[in-house]
Design a protein around this motif. Structure first.
Motif, PDB file in Angstrom:
ATOM      1  N   GLU A   1       0.840  -1.197   0.000  1.00 14.20           N
ATOM      2  CA  GLU A   1       0.000   0.000   0.000  1.00 14.20           C
ATOM      3  C   GLU A   1       0.875   1.247   0.000  1.00 14.20           C
ATOM      4  O   GLU A   1       1.825   1.348   0.771  1.00 14.20           O
ATOM      5  CB  GLU A   1      -0.909   0.017   1.232  1.00 14.20           C
ATOM      6  CG  GLU A   1      -1.810   1.221   1.282  1.00 14.20           C
ATOM      7  CD  GLU A   1      -2.736   1.236   2.489  1.00 14.20           C
ATOM      8  OE1 GLU A   1      -3.580   2.147   2.549  1.00 14.20           O
ATOM      9  OE2 GLU A   1      -2.610   0.367   3.376  1.00 14.20           O
ATOM     10  N   THR A   2       0.559   2.186  -0.870  1.00 14.02           N
ATOM     11  CA  THR A   2       1.183   3.510  -0.872  1.00 14.02           C
ATOM     12  C   THR A   2       0.058   4.519  -0.617  1.00 14.02           C
ATOM     13  O   THR A   2      -1.109   4.143  -0.608  1.00 14.02           O
ATOM     14  CB  THR A   2       1.891   3.814  -2.216  1.00 14.02           C
ATOM     15  OG1 THR A   2       0.911   4.104  -3.217  1.00 14.02           O
ATOM     16  CG2 THR A   2       2.788   2.665  -2.658  1.00 14.02           C
ATOM     17  N   PRO A   3       0.366   5.788  -0.444  1.00 12.18           N
ATOM     18  CA  PRO A   3      -0.701   6.751  -0.195  1.00 12.18           C
ATOM     19  C   PRO A   3      -1.754   6.826  -1.313  1.00 12.18           C
ATOM     20  O   PRO A   3      -2.904   7.147  -1.059  1.00 12.18           O
ATOM     21  CB  PRO A   3       0.036   8.080  -0.051  1.00 12.18           C
ATOM     22  CG  PRO A   3       1.369   7.687   0.495  1.00 12.18           C
ATOM     23  CD  PRO A   3       1.687   6.396  -0.215  1.00 12.18           C
ATOM     24  N   THR A   4      -1.375   6.511  -2.559  1.00  5.90           N
ATOM     25  CA  THR A   4      -2.315   6.655  -3.672  1.00  5.90           C
ATOM     26  C   THR A   4      -2.625   5.361  -4.414  1.00  5.90           C
ATOM     27  O   THR A   4      -3.503   5.352  -5.278  1.00  5.90           O
ATOM     28  CB  THR A   4      -1.782   7.674  -4.699  1.00  5.90           C
ATOM     29  OG1 THR A   4      -0.506   7.218  -5.195  1.00  5.90           O
ATOM     30  CG2 THR A   4      -1.634   9.060  -4.080  1.00  5.90           C
TER      31      THR A   4
ATOM     32  N   ASN B   1       0.026 -10.211  -9.548  1.00  5.49           N
ATOM     33  CA  ASN B   1      -0.850 -10.738 -10.592  1.00  5.49           C
ATOM     34  C   ASN B   1      -0.374 -12.084 -11.143  1.00  5.49           C
ATOM     35  O   ASN B   1      -0.820 -12.529 -12.194  1.00  5.49           O
ATOM     36  CB  ASN B   1      -1.033  -9.727 -11.727  1.00  5.49           C
ATOM     37  CG  ASN B   1       0.245  -9.499 -12.518  1.00  5.49           C
ATOM     38  OD1 ASN B   1       1.235 -10.223 -12.399  1.00  5.49           O
ATOM     39  ND2 ASN B   1       0.240  -8.475 -13.342  1.00  5.49           N
ATOM     40  N   GLY B   2       0.554 -12.719 -10.440  1.00  7.79           N
ATOM     41  CA  GLY B   2       1.077 -14.008 -10.872  1.00  7.79           C
ATOM     42  C   GLY B   2       2.485 -13.918 -11.440  1.00  7.79           C
ATOM     43  O   GLY B   2       3.216 -14.908 -11.461  1.00  7.79           O
ATOM     44  N   ALA B   3       2.876 -12.737 -11.923  1.00  4.74           N
ATOM     45  CA  ALA B   3       4.214 -12.553 -12.484  1.00  4.74           C
ATOM     46  C   ALA B   3       4.891 -11.285 -11.969  1.00  4.74           C
ATOM     47  O   ALA B   3       6.117 -11.205 -11.941  1.00  4.74           O
ATOM     48  CB  ALA B   3       4.133 -12.500 -14.012  1.00  4.74           C
ATOM     49  N   SER B   4       4.101 -10.290 -11.585  1.00  4.96           N
ATOM     50  CA  SER B   4       4.644  -9.021 -11.113  1.00  4.96           C
ATOM     51  C   SER B   4       3.552  -8.299 -10.322  1.00  4.96           C
ATOM     52  O   SER B   4       2.431  -8.787 -10.211  1.00  4.96           O
ATOM     53  CB  SER B   4       5.102  -8.153 -12.286  1.00  4.96           C
ATOM     54  OG  SER B   4       4.007  -7.829 -13.114  1.00  4.96           O
ATOM     55  N   TYR B   5       3.909  -7.131  -9.807  1.00  8.73           N
ATOM     56  CA  TYR B   5       2.943  -6.315  -9.083  1.00  8.73           C
ATOM     57  C   TYR B   5       2.230  -5.381 -10.055  1.00  8.73           C
ATOM     58  O   TYR B   5       2.867  -4.733 -10.879  1.00  8.73           O
ATOM     59  CB  TYR B   5       3.626  -5.492  -7.987  1.00  8.73           C
ATOM     60  CG  TYR B   5       3.826  -6.277  -6.718  1.00  8.73           C
ATOM     61  CD1 TYR B   5       2.789  -6.419  -5.801  1.00  8.73           C
ATOM     62  CD2 TYR B   5       5.035  -6.896  -6.442  1.00  8.73           C
ATOM     63  CE1 TYR B   5       2.962  -7.144  -4.641  1.00  8.73           C
ATOM     64  CE2 TYR B   5       5.215  -7.629  -5.282  1.00  8.73           C
ATOM     65  CZ  TYR B   5       4.173  -7.746  -4.388  1.00  8.73           C
ATOM     66  OH  TYR B   5       4.336  -8.472  -3.244  1.00  8.73           O
ATOM     67  N   GLN B   6       0.922  -5.319  -9.923  1.00  6.09           N
ATOM     68  CA  GLN B   6       0.107  -4.407 -10.702  1.00  6.09           C
ATOM     69  C   GLN B   6      -0.332  -3.269  -9.804  1.00  6.09           C
ATOM     70  O   GLN B   6      -0.879  -3.504  -8.715  1.00  6.09           O
ATOM     71  CB  GLN B   6      -1.113  -5.126 -11.262  1.00  6.09           C
ATOM     72  CG  GLN B   6      -2.028  -4.243 -12.044  1.00  6.09           C
ATOM     73  CD  GLN B   6      -3.259  -4.979 -12.562  1.00  6.09           C
ATOM     74  OE1 GLN B   6      -3.435  -6.165 -12.329  1.00  6.09           O
ATOM     75  NE2 GLN B   6      -4.107  -4.272 -13.266  1.00  6.09           N
ATOM     76  N   ALA B   7      -0.112  -2.041 -10.236  1.00  4.23           N
ATOM     77  CA  ALA B   7      -0.530  -0.865  -9.461  1.00  4.23           C
ATOM     78  C   ALA B   7      -1.993  -0.565  -9.738  1.00  4.23           C
ATOM     79  O   ALA B   7      -2.426  -0.520 -10.895  1.00  4.23           O
ATOM     80  CB  ALA B   7       0.333   0.336  -9.826  1.00  4.23           C
ATOM     81  N   LEU B   8      -2.732  -0.380  -8.663  1.00  4.36           N
ATOM     82  CA  LEU B   8      -4.153  -0.051  -8.754  1.00  4.36           C
ATOM     83  C   LEU B   8      -4.390   1.238  -7.987  1.00  4.36           C
ATOM     84  O   LEU B   8      -4.061   1.320  -6.791  1.00  4.36           O
ATOM     85  CB  LEU B   8      -4.993  -1.186  -8.151  1.00  4.36           C
ATOM     86  CG  LEU B   8      -4.740  -2.574  -8.745  1.00  4.36           C
ATOM     87  CD1 LEU B   8      -5.273  -3.647  -7.829  1.00  4.36           C
ATOM     88  CD2 LEU B   8      -5.364  -2.659 -10.111  1.00  4.36           C
ATOM     89  N   ASP B   9      -4.932   2.233  -8.664  1.00  4.99           N
ATOM     90  CA  ASP B   9      -5.169   3.523  -8.016  1.00  4.99           C
ATOM     91  C   ASP B   9      -6.233   3.389  -6.938  1.00  4.99           C
ATOM     92  O   ASP B   9      -7.241   2.699  -7.121  1.00  4.99           O
ATOM     93  CB  ASP B   9      -5.620   4.568  -9.029  1.00  4.99           C
ATOM     94  CG  ASP B   9      -4.504   5.018  -9.939  1.00  4.99           C
ATOM     95  OD1 ASP B   9      -3.333   4.822  -9.581  1.00  4.99           O
ATOM     96  OD2 ASP B   9      -4.808   5.569 -11.015  1.00  4.99           O
ATOM     97  N   LYS B  10      -6.005   4.073  -5.821  1.00  8.28           N
ATOM     98  CA  LYS B  10      -7.008   4.154  -4.775  1.00  8.28           C
ATOM     99  C   LYS B  10      -8.055   5.175  -5.199  1.00  8.28           C
ATOM    100  O   LYS B  10      -7.725   6.153  -5.880  1.00  8.28           O
ATOM    101  CB  LYS B  10      -6.372   4.614  -3.455  1.00  8.28           C
ATOM    102  CG  LYS B  10      -5.482   3.599  -2.804  1.00  8.28           C
ATOM    103  CD  LYS B  10      -4.942   4.200  -1.520  1.00  8.28           C
ATOM    104  CE  LYS B  10      -4.137   3.214  -0.715  1.00  8.28           C
ATOM    105  NZ  LYS B  10      -3.635   3.819   0.521  1.00  8.28           N
ATOM    106  N   PRO B  11      -9.300   4.970  -4.773  1.00  8.96           N
ATOM    107  CA  PRO B  11     -10.298   5.996  -5.076  1.00  8.96           C
ATOM    108  C   PRO B  11      -9.970   7.291  -4.344  1.00  8.96           C
ATOM    109  O   PRO B  11      -9.475   7.265  -3.229  1.00  8.96           O
ATOM    110  CB  PRO B  11     -11.606   5.404  -4.571  1.00  8.96           C
ATOM    111  CG  PRO B  11     -11.266   4.191  -3.791  1.00  8.96           C
ATOM    112  CD  PRO B  11      -9.835   3.854  -4.045  1.00  8.96           C
ATOM    113  N   LYS B  12     -10.208   8.421  -5.016  1.00 12.66           N
ATOM    114  CA  LYS B  12      -9.959   9.719  -4.380  1.00 12.66           C
ATOM    115  C   LYS B  12     -11.125  10.045  -3.459  1.00 12.66           C
ATOM    116  O   LYS B  12     -12.264   9.832  -3.799  1.00 12.66           O
ATOM    117  CB  LYS B  12      -9.797  10.804  -5.429  1.00 12.66           C
ATOM    118  CG  LYS B  12      -8.548  10.612  -6.249  1.00 12.66           C
ATOM    119  CD  LYS B  12      -8.361  11.723  -7.236  1.00 12.66           C
ATOM    120  CE  LYS B  12      -7.080  11.471  -8.009  1.00 12.66           C
ATOM    121  NZ  LYS B  12      -6.814  12.516  -8.970  1.00 12.66           N
ATOM    122  N   ASN B  13     -10.788  10.545  -2.283  1.00 15.31           N
ATOM    123  CA  ASN B  13     -11.839  10.896  -1.311  1.00 15.31           C
ATOM    124  C   ASN B  13     -12.329  12.293  -1.526  1.00 15.31           C
ATOM    125  O   ASN B  13     -11.741  13.188  -1.848  1.00 15.31           O
ATOM    126  CB  ASN B  13     -11.318  10.746   0.122  1.00 15.31           C
ATOM    127  CG  ASN B  13     -10.988   9.302   0.419  1.00 15.31           C
ATOM    128  OD1 ASN B  13     -11.474   8.398  -0.255  1.00 15.31           O
ATOM    129  ND2 ASN B  13     -10.173   9.094   1.426  1.00 15.31           N
TER     130      ASN B  13
END
Length: 160
Positions: free
Chosen positions: A139-142, A148-160
């Motif tokens: 987890e990062t701030p955003t 995903n089975g081979a690498s990390y996939q970045a998923l944006d957090k919803p903006k508050n």
């Protein structure tokens, strides 16, 4: 009756399309301690920096940065006894709305291989209790980084 069915259908589709909640990614269990690079030689990290930021690392100019603007941390993400490497470019020129560039790498025999890219800051990168195929979610701030089975996939957090 048709109006009620239409409203229920829309409500169901909205729930299915809603962004994932933080609970799905687990709760933070460890902070990744991103510290300045040591003053001693770090040839393995230098190779990685030069490979991925060749035009910018150890160069001047608007987006140039030096080793004192790199933060590194290590933590075992897949419980194999070997820590993965986190590198953060801690330079104002590289700061965006999402944070600063963050690279996650795994040791692969003779050097570090990137397994994920994201944005973070020096105090806001955490490993969570969530796991996919044995790999911890980050987890990062955003963003969340999820295996995903081979690498990390970045998923944006919803903006508050």
């Amino acid at each position: 009756m048709r109006l009620l069915l239409a409203a229920l259908s829309i409500a169901l589709l909205t729930c299915l399309a809603a962004p994932a909640s933080a609970q799905e990614y687990g709760r933070p269990v460890a902070q990744v301690a991103l510290q300045p690079l040591p003053e001693t030689e770090t040839p393995d990290i230098e190779v990685l920096l030069k490979a991925h930021w060749k035009a910018y690392y150890n160069s001047g100019g608007q987006f140039g940065f030096f080793r004192d603007q790199v933060r590194a941390g290590r933590i075992d993400l897949n419980e194999d006894g070997r820590a993965e490497l986190f590198l953060l470019i801690d330079s104002p020129a590289w700061t965006s709305d999402k944070g600063q560039p963050l690279l996650v790498a795994q040791w692969a025999g003779k050097g570090w291989t990137p397994i994920g890219w994201s944005f973070g800051d020096s105090d806001g990168v955490f490993v969570t209790s969530g796991r996919v195929e044995g790999w911890a979610t980050i987890e990062t701030p955003t963003q969340w980084l999820r295996w995903n089975g081979a690498s990390y996939q970045a998923l944006d957090k919803p903006k508050n």
